[in-house]
Design a protein around this motif. Structure first.
Motif, mmCIF file in Angstrom:
data_model
loop_
_atom_site.group_PDB
_atom_site.id
_atom_site.type_symbol
_atom_site.label_atom_id
_atom_site.label_comp_id
_atom_site.label_asym_id
_atom_site.label_seq_id
_atom_site.Cartn_x
_atom_site.Cartn_y
_atom_site.Cartn_z
ATOM 1 N N ALA A 143 -9.240 -5.419 -5.739
ATOM 2 C CA ALA A 143 -10.091 -4.431 -5.055
ATOM 3 C C ALA A 143 -9.850 -3.036 -5.623
ATOM 4 C CB ALA A 143 -9.787 -4.453 -3.554
ATOM 5 N N GLU A 144 -8.579 -2.697 -5.841
ATOM 6 C CA GLU A 144 -8.257 -1.375 -6.405
ATOM 7 C C GLU A 144 -8.866 -1.208 -7.796
ATOM 8 O OE1 GLU A 144 -7.272 0.933 -4.005
ATOM 9 O OE2 GLU A 144 -6.342 1.792 -5.789
ATOM 10 N N THR A 145 -8.796 -2.270 -8.587
ATOM 11 C CA THR A 145 -9.354 -2.212 -9.943
ATOM 12 C C THR A 145 -10.867 -1.995 -9.868
ATOM 13 O OG1 THR A 145 -7.606 -3.720 -10.598
ATOM 14 C CG2 THR A 145 -9.393 -3.439 -12.168
ATOM 15 N N LEU A 146 -11.522 -2.678 -8.927
ATOM 16 C CA LEU A 146 -12.973 -2.493 -8.772
ATOM 17 C C LEU A 146 -13.295 -1.053 -8.372
ATOM 18 C CD1 LEU A 146 -14.120 -5.756 -6.949
ATOM 19 C CD2 LEU A 146 -14.303 -5.198 -9.378
ATOM 20 N N LEU A 147 -12.495 -0.508 -7.448
ATOM 21 C CA LEU A 147 -12.758 0.869 -7.011
ATOM 22 C C LEU A 147 -12.635 1.845 -8.175
ATOM 23 C CD1 LEU A 147 -10.918 0.898 -3.562
ATOM 24 C CD2 LEU A 147 -13.370 1.165 -3.968
ATOM 25 N N GLN A 148 -11.640 1.593 -9.038
ATOM 26 C CA GLN A 148 -11.460 2.489 -10.185
ATOM 27 C C GLN A 148 -12.655 2.457 -11.130
ATOM 28 O OE1 GLN A 148 -7.613 1.379 -11.739
ATOM 29 N NE2 GLN A 148 -6.630 2.156 -9.886
ATOM 30 N N HIS A 149 -13.426 1.368 -11.070
ATOM 31 C CA HIS A 149 -14.591 1.252 -11.952
ATOM 32 C C HIS A 149 -15.907 1.439 -11.192
ATOM 33 C CE1 HIS A 149 -11.472 -0.659 -14.422
ATOM 34 N NE2 HIS A 149 -12.163 -0.157 -15.427
ATOM 35 N N THR A 203 3.856 0.492 -11.865
ATOM 36 C CA THR A 203 4.380 1.761 -11.333
ATOM 37 C C THR A 203 3.252 2.727 -10.960
ATOM 38 O OG1 THR A 203 6.391 1.400 -12.575
ATOM 39 C CG2 THR A 203 6.033 3.638 -11.777
ATOM 40 N N PRO A 204 2.324 3.049 -11.891
ATOM 41 C CA PRO A 204 1.227 3.949 -11.469
ATOM 42 C C PRO A 204 0.284 3.316 -10.445
ATOM 43 C CG PRO A 204 0.954 3.267 -13.774
ATOM 44 C CD PRO A 204 2.288 2.760 -13.322
ATOM 45 N N PHE A 205 0.184 1.977 -10.459
ATOM 46 C CA PHE A 205 -0.695 1.294 -9.494
ATOM 47 C C PHE A 205 -0.233 1.584 -8.060
ATOM 48 C CE2 PHE A 205 -1.288 -2.372 -6.713
ATOM 49 C CZ PHE A 205 -2.666 -2.524 -6.749
ATOM 50 N N TYR A 206 1.075 1.360 -7.789
ATOM 51 C CA TYR A 206 1.565 1.589 -6.427
ATOM 52 C C TYR A 206 1.570 3.084 -6.084
ATOM 53 C CZ TYR A 206 2.576 -3.363 -6.469
ATOM 54 O OH TYR A 206 2.433 -4.726 -6.548
ATOM 55 N N LYS A 207 1.819 3.908 -7.108
ATOM 56 C CA LYS A 207 1.800 5.370 -6.886
ATOM 57 C C LYS A 207 0.411 5.803 -6.405
ATOM 58 C CE LYS A 207 4.009 8.974 -7.206
ATOM 59 N NZ LYS A 207 5.252 8.888 -6.645
ATOM 60 N N THR A 208 -0.630 5.278 -7.059
ATOM 61 C CA THR A 208 -2.000 5.644 -6.684
ATOM 62 C C THR A 208 -2.273 5.278 -5.229
ATOM 63 O OG1 THR A 208 -2.719 5.231 -8.933
ATOM 64 C CG2 THR A 208 -4.446 5.264 -7.276
ATOM 65 N N ILE A 209 -1.829 4.087 -4.821
ATOM 66 C CA ILE A 209 -2.074 3.678 -3.428
ATOM 67 C C ILE A 209 -1.259 4.552 -2.476
ATOM 68 C CG2 ILE A 209 -1.932 1.780 -1.746
ATOM 69 C CD1 ILE A 209 -2.514 -0.150 -3.931
ATOM 70 N N GLU A 210 -0.017 4.862 -2.881
ATOM 71 C CA GLU A 210 0.810 5.729 -2.024
ATOM 72 C C GLU A 210 0.112 7.058 -1.784
ATOM 73 O OE1 GLU A 210 5.485 4.637 -2.818
ATOM 74 O OE2 GLU A 210 4.529 5.958 -4.252
ATOM 75 N N GLN A 211 -0.428 7.625 -2.870
ATOM 76 C CA GLN A 211 -1.067 8.943 -2.737
ATOM 77 C C GLN A 211 -2.355 8.851 -1.927
ATOM 78 O OE1 GLN A 211 -1.172 10.016 -6.869
ATOM 79 N NE2 GLN A 211 0.811 11.029 -6.770
ATOM 80 N N LYS A 212 -3.122 7.797 -2.190
ATOM 81 C CA LYS A 212 -4.403 7.658 -1.501
ATOM 82 C C LYS A 212 -4.212 7.439 -0.001
ATOM 83 C CE LYS A 212 -7.066 3.991 -2.466
ATOM 84 N NZ LYS A 212 -8.032 3.208 -3.222
ATOM 85 N N LEU A 213 -3.239 6.575 0.357
ATOM 86 C CA LEU A 213 -3.066 6.228 1.766
ATOM 87 C C LEU A 213 -1.981 7.061 2.463
ATOM 88 C CD1 LEU A 213 -3.381 2.316 1.633
ATOM 89 C CD2 LEU A 213 -5.168 4.042 1.742
ATOM 90 N N GLN A 214 -1.345 7.961 1.661
ATOM 91 C CA GLN A 214 -0.299 8.831 2.241
ATOM 92 C C GLN A 214 0.824 8.020 2.888
ATOM 93 O OE1 GLN A 214 -0.401 12.579 2.418
ATOM 94 N NE2 GLN A 214 -1.474 11.870 0.593
ATOM 95 N N ILE A 215 1.336 7.058 2.126
ATOM 96 C CA ILE A 215 2.434 6.227 2.621
ATOM 97 C C ILE A 215 3.460 6.066 1.499
ATOM 98 C CG2 ILE A 215 1.233 4.838 4.371
ATOM 99 C CD1 ILE A 215 0.655 2.767 2.225
ATOM 100 N N GLU A 216 4.667 5.607 1.853
ATOM 101 C CA GLU A 216 5.678 5.328 0.832
ATOM 102 C C GLU A 216 5.811 3.818 0.715
ATOM 103 O OE1 GLU A 216 9.417 7.206 1.602
ATOM 104 O OE2 GLU A 216 10.089 6.929 -0.466
ATOM 105 N N LEU A 217 5.646 3.323 -0.505
ATOM 106 C CA LEU A 217 5.657 1.878 -0.724
ATOM 107 C C LEU A 217 6.718 1.436 -1.711
ATOM 108 C CD1 LEU A 217 1.872 1.145 -1.394
ATOM 109 C CD2 LEU A 217 3.167 0.544 0.653
#
Ligand SMILES: Cc1cc2nc3c(=O)[nH]c(=O)nc-3n(C[C@H](O)[C@H](O)[C@H](O)COP(=O)(O)OP(=O)(O)OC[C@H]3O[C@@H](n4cnc5c(N)ncnc54)[C@H](O)[C@@H]3O)c2cc1C
Length: 347
Positions: free
Chosen positions: A17-23, A67-81
């Motif tokens: 889903a994240e990959t689709l959103l990026q495109h 590493t950047p994949f989880y970072k992107t979700i952390e920033q988008k959802l404002q959570i620490e993963l």
């Protein structure tokens, strides 16, 4: 018309889903909470198979994507993963220390194995031979990821929490139809739930049950993950995640007395203090006989795809496998033969 339907939103479905959103692609995700592998996983990422002292397949490139994949979700959802914390392998003998040094000299393992012996003293662990440190390790809190990502999908009306009924899928030449939905393509990412999927019955996937505990140990002061025959992962407040077991017969997600006994015995091999079992979980890992993921397109239907077989290492694998599948579908980039479902053709 959606671009995609995704069935399953564990690590595999979320990564796709994240990959689709990026495109900029549109999608709807189905998830009925029938499988809990991502929900209960240890979440560890470790580039080295310590039992055999070999590098995890493509570890370096998987980490570069994860590493950047989880970072992107952390920033988008404002959570620490993503918690970057060392894994210490406890040594039980001089021979084990020597094996570690030999392994850390191998060019493929040198970036991941420290060549110093660590003599750190932790309350309630006796380690006269010290520890070896694995580098570039940590864990992703998959439970938090799942809860927050599902909320995010829901808030955008991208999540349907009903069971996807395979009998209702209509495959047409250039799109698919499901109930009142139309989409160009469908990606199946049901983890072990794939056993009910009639489209990929020919693949030699399997399931490996795993169980783990959350324990409370007041006299333990670990600030790293310790790994022996089990891992002990500090969660804070004297709580530790401990696991995991491997069983191949039982395919249910029900915790068992047998695994409980096994885990307690293994914990007692390391911990000298008392501990209380706070929670006990079980789930089935979507494993494959040759220990490689299952990616590709249905042999007959060009708009039905699969993203599965993440096995014991979904955290590291999911982000790069999602990109590989996307590039294969959308950009005609061939899949590596070792992950392509066509490797099982005519077998
Ligand atoms: C005990 C244990 C410990 C583990 N520890 C680690 C670890 O430390 N590190 C690591 O990297 N990996 C670990 N794993 C493995 C990791 O959990 C898996 O690789 C990963 O979670 C698989 O993700 P998935 O999305 O393929 O499957 P799942 O997480 O099972 O997700 C599939 C989803 O599809 C949904 N679904 C299925 N069928 C349908 C349907 N018909 N309709 C609607 N929805 C459906 C399910 O509800 C589920 O949410 C562990 C696994 C277990 C069991």
């Amino acid at each position: 018309m959606q671009d995609y339907i995704i069935v399953g939103s564990g690590l595999a479905g979320i990564a796709f889903a994240e990959t689709l959103l990026q495109h900029g692609k549109s999608f709807v995700v189905f998830d009925n909470h029938s499988q809990n592998s991502t929900q209960i996983a240890g979440g560890l990422y470790n580039p080295v198979i310590l039992k055999r002292f070999s590098e995890v397949w493509n570890a370096k490139s998987q980490l570069e994507v994860a590493t950047p994949f989880y970072k992107t979700i952390e920033q988008k959802l404002q959570i620490e993963l993503d918690f970057k914390i060392p894994i210490y392998r406890k040594f039980f003998s001089v021979e084990e220390q020597n094996n570690w040094f030999t392994a850390s000299d191998k060019p493929s393992l040198a970036p991941f194995l420290s060549n110093k012996i660590i003599h750190k003293s932790y309350k309630s662990i006796d380690a006269p031979f010290g520890y070896g440190e694995v580098l570039q390790t940590g864990y992703v809190d998959t439970k938090i990821l799942l809860a927050n990502y599902h909320q995010y999908l829901k808030a955008n009306n991208w999540l349907d929490e009903n069971t996807f009924d395979y009998n209702e899928l209509r495959v047409l030449d250039n799109h698919i139809e499901y109930q009142n939905l139309k989409a160009k393509r469908i990606v199946f990412a049901e983890g072990f739930g794939m056993h009910s999927n009639p489209f990929f019955k020919h693949l030699p996937w399997d399931g490996t049950k795993g169980e783990l505990f959350i324990i409370k140990a007041d006299d333990l002061d670990l600030d790293v993950i310790v790994n022996t025959s089990v891992f002990i992962l500090p969660l804070g407040n004297k709580l530790y995640k401990v696991g995991a077991t491997y069983h191949w017969e039982d395919k249910t997600s029900t915790p068992t007395e047998e695994a409980k006994k096994e885990l307690i015995e293994r914990i007692k091999e390391i911990l000298l203090c008392d501990f209380e079992i706070v929670e006990h979980f079980a789930g089935v890992r979507p494993t494959v006989k040759d220990r490689r993921p299952l990616l590709g397109t249905h042999p007959k239907y060009k708009n039905i795809h699969i993203l599965n077989g993440l096995g014991t290492r979904g955290v590291m694998l999911a982000p790069s496998m999602a990109i590989d599948l996307y590039d294969f579908i959308e950009n005609d980039k061939p899949l590596d033969k070792s992950i392509d479902i066509n490797r099982f053709k005519n077998k």
